[in-house]
Design a protein around this motif. Structure first.
Motif, PDB file in Angstrom:
ATOM      1  N   ARG A  41       0.873  -1.183   0.000  1.00  0.00           N
ATOM      2  CA  ARG A  41       0.000   0.000   0.000  1.00  0.00           C
ATOM      3  C   ARG A  41       0.906   1.228   0.000  1.00  0.00           C
ATOM      4  N   CYS A  42       0.970   1.890  -1.155  1.00  0.00           N
ATOM      5  CA  CYS A  42       1.893   3.008  -1.353  1.00  0.00           C
ATOM      6  C   CYS A  42       1.791   4.054  -0.246  1.00  0.00           C
ATOM      7  N   TRP A  43       0.591   4.544   0.001  1.00  0.00           N
ATOM      8  CA  TRP A  43       0.435   5.670   0.922  1.00  0.00           C
ATOM      9  C   TRP A  43       0.660   5.250   2.365  1.00  0.00           C
ATOM     10  N   GLN A  44       0.339   4.015   2.712  1.00  0.00           N
ATOM     11  CA  GLN A  44       0.635   3.532   4.065  1.00  0.00           C
ATOM     12  C   GLN A  44       2.140   3.404   4.264  1.00  0.00           C
ATOM     13  N   GLU A  45       2.830   2.899   3.245  1.00  0.00           N
ATOM     14  CA  GLU A  45       4.284   2.783   3.330  1.00  0.00           C
ATOM     15  C   GLU A  45       4.949   4.158   3.412  1.00  0.00           C
ATOM     16  N   ILE A  46       4.452   5.101   2.648  1.00  0.00           N
ATOM     17  CA  ILE A  46       5.004   6.459   2.695  1.00  0.00           C
ATOM     18  C   ILE A  46       4.766   7.061   4.066  1.00  0.00           C
ATOM     19  N   LYS A  47       3.574   6.854   4.621  1.00  0.00           N
ATOM     20  CA  LYS A  47       3.237   7.385   5.948  1.00  0.00           C
ATOM     21  C   LYS A  47       4.185   6.849   7.017  1.00  0.00           C
ATOM     22  N   ARG A  48       4.590   5.598   6.894  1.00  0.00           N
ATOM     23  CA  ARG A  48       5.485   5.021   7.906  1.00  0.00           C
ATOM     24  C   ARG A  48       6.962   5.320   7.618  1.00  0.00           C
ATOM     25  N   GLY A  49       7.238   6.096   6.551  1.00  0.00           N
ATOM     26  CA  GLY A  49       8.599   6.548   6.284  1.00  0.00           C
ATOM     27  C   GLY A  49       9.394   5.693   5.324  1.00  0.00           C
ATOM     28  N   ASN A  50       8.726   4.879   4.526  1.00  0.00           N
ATOM     29  CA  ASN A  50       9.408   4.009   3.573  1.00  0.00           C
ATOM     30  C   ASN A  50       9.879   4.834   2.371  1.00  0.00           C
ATOM     31  N   LEU A  51      11.184   5.113   2.353  1.00  0.00           N
ATOM     32  CA  LEU A  51      11.761   5.935   1.289  1.00  0.00           C
ATOM     33  C   LEU A  51      11.612   5.264  -0.077  1.00  0.00           C
ATOM     34  N   ALA A  52      11.759   3.954  -0.134  1.00  0.00           N
ATOM     35  CA  ALA A  52      11.626   3.234  -1.405  1.00  0.00           C
ATOM     36  C   ALA A  52      10.236   3.424  -1.998  1.00  0.00           C
ATOM     37  N   ALA A  53       9.200   3.308  -1.167  1.00  0.00           N
ATOM     38  CA  ALA A  53       7.822   3.497  -1.639  1.00  0.00           C
ATOM     39  C   ALA A  53       7.604   4.942  -2.075  1.00  0.00           C
ATOM     40  N   SER A  54       8.212   5.871  -1.362  1.00  0.00           N
ATOM     41  CA  SER A  54       8.091   7.277  -1.717  1.00  0.00           C
ATOM     42  C   SER A  54       8.741   7.563  -3.069  1.00  0.00           C
ATOM     43  N   LEU A  55       9.926   7.016  -3.292  1.00  0.00           N
ATOM     44  CA  LEU A  55      10.606   7.212  -4.579  1.00  0.00           C
ATOM     45  C   LEU A  55       9.806   6.596  -5.719  1.00  0.00           C
ATOM     46  N   ALA A  56       9.338   5.361  -5.533  1.00  0.00           N
ATOM     47  CA  ALA A  56       8.584   4.682  -6.588  1.00  0.00           C
ATOM     48  C   ALA A  56       7.280   5.417  -6.888  1.00  0.00           C
ATOM     49  N   THR A  57       6.571   5.843  -5.857  1.00  0.00           N
ATOM     50  CA  THR A  57       5.302   6.554  -6.054  1.00  0.00           C
ATOM     51  C   THR A  57       5.546   7.929  -6.675  1.00  0.00           C
ATOM     52  N   GLY A  58       6.576   8.614  -6.219  1.00  0.00           N
ATOM     53  CA  GLY A  58       6.928   9.900  -6.817  1.00  0.00           C
ATOM     54  C   GLY A  58       7.266   9.763  -8.293  1.00  0.00           C
ATOM     55  N   GLY A  59       7.953   8.689  -8.651  1.00  0.00           N
ATOM     56  CA  GLY A  59       8.266   8.433 -10.055  1.00  0.00           C
ATOM     57  C   GLY A  59       7.016   8.208 -10.886  1.00  0.00           C
ATOM     58  N   LYS A  60       6.051   7.489 -10.308  1.00  0.00           N
ATOM     59  CA  LYS A  60       4.786   7.253 -11.014  1.00  0.00           C
ATOM     60  C   LYS A  60       4.030   8.564 -11.205  1.00  0.00           C
ATOM     61  N   ILE A  61       3.993   9.394 -10.157  1.00  0.00           N
ATOM     62  CA  ILE A  61       3.303  10.680 -10.248  1.00  0.00           C
ATOM     63  C   ILE A  61       3.977  11.554 -11.312  1.00  0.00           C
ATOM     64  N   PHE A  62       5.309  11.647 -11.247  1.00  0.00           N
ATOM     65  CA  PHE A  62       6.020  12.444 -12.248  1.00  0.00           C
ATOM     66  C   PHE A  62       5.795  11.880 -13.638  1.00  0.00           C
ATOM     67  N   GLY A  63       5.884  10.559 -13.778  1.00  0.00           N
ATOM     68  CA  GLY A  63       5.700   9.926 -15.075  1.00  0.00           C
ATOM     69  C   GLY A  63       4.336  10.208 -15.668  1.00  0.00           C
ATOM     70  N   LEU A  64       3.303  10.076 -14.852  1.00  0.00           N
ATOM     71  CA  LEU A  64       1.949  10.366 -15.334  1.00  0.00           C
ATOM     72  C   LEU A  64       1.801  11.837 -15.706  1.00  0.00           C
ATOM     73  N   ALA A  65       2.301  12.714 -14.848  1.00  0.00           N
ATOM     74  CA  ALA A  65       2.194  14.146 -15.137  1.00  0.00           C
ATOM     75  C   ALA A  65       2.968  14.510 -16.405  1.00  0.00           C
ATOM     76  N   ASN A  66       4.106  13.881 -16.619  1.00  0.00           N
ATOM     77  CA  ASN A  66       4.896  14.150 -17.816  1.00  0.00           C
ATOM     78  C   ASN A  66       4.154  13.699 -19.078  1.00  0.00           C
ATOM     79  N   ILE A  67       3.528  12.541 -19.019  1.00  0.00           N
ATOM     80  CA  ILE A  67       2.738  12.060 -20.159  1.00  0.00           C
ATOM     81  C   ILE A  67       1.567  13.003 -20.413  1.00  0.00           C
ATOM     82  N   ILE A  68       0.918  13.430 -19.354  1.00  0.00           N
ATOM     83  CA  ILE A  68      -0.205  14.361 -19.489  1.00  0.00           C
ATOM     84  C   ILE A  68       0.269  15.670 -20.122  1.00  0.00           C
ATOM     85  N   ARG A  69       1.462  16.108 -19.769  1.00  0.00           N
ATOM     86  CA  ARG A  69       2.015  17.330 -20.357  1.00  0.00           C
ATOM     87  C   ARG A  69       2.210  17.175 -21.864  1.00  0.00           C
ATOM     88  N   TYR A  70       2.753  16.047 -22.279  1.00  0.00           N
ATOM     89  CA  TYR A  70       2.919  15.803 -23.717  1.00  0.00           C
ATOM     90  C   TYR A  70       1.565  15.742 -24.417  1.00  0.00           C
TER      91      TYR A  70
END
Length: 138
Positions: A41-70
């Motif tokens: 669970r991405c947001w639960q892992e981020i809430k508990r301080g899981n840096l790996a989940a934060s990086l992976a989720t941040g990459g997905k958010i950036f990736g989606l936003a970048n595609i939307i920009r194109y």
């Protein structure tokens, strides 16, 4: 319905609100899809301080936003909706392939365990794939 919306989209502010609304909705929908298919669970892992989940989720958010920009470079909001959805689906497919084609370890399990190196690679895959997908749809 198209006849009632098109006049609003002819105005710059209406067009901006339309693009923004579609973009936010797509971010919510596709992040929810990623959440459903991940073994953690991405947001639960981020809430508990899981840096790996934060990086992976941040990459997905950036990736989606970048595609939307194109996709926003398309002159019609209807084309924008189609191409941004296609791009998001391709990013989702790339995520599944990344998980499937990594035979040495399970990406999701490593991220859930807090392996920041794997989280960073997952972020890099999402970001780099978004640029490739964006170039193809742009």
């Amino acid at each position: 319905m198209k006849e009632s919306i098109d006049p609003l989209l002819e105005q710059p502010l209406g067009l901006m609100i339309g693009y923004f609304s579609v973009a936010v909705l797509e971010l919510i929908v596709f992040l929810s899809c990623f959440e459903l298919f991940a073994r953690y669970r991405c947001w639960q892992e981020i809430k508990r301080g899981n840096l790996a989940a934060s990086l992976a989720t941040g990459g997905k958010i950036f990736g989606l936003a970048n595609i939307i920009r194109y996709a926003a470079e398309h002159p019609s909001i209807y084309d924008f909706m189609i191409w941004s959805s296609v791009g998001a689906l391709l990013l989702f497919a790339a995520y599944l392939l990344f998980e499937f084609l990594t035979p040495v370890f399970r990406i999701d399990e490593e991220i859930a365990a807090g392996n920041a190196s794997v989280g960073f690679i997952a972020m890099a895959v999402s970001v780099s794939m978004s640029f490739l997908i964006g170039a193809c749809i742009g």
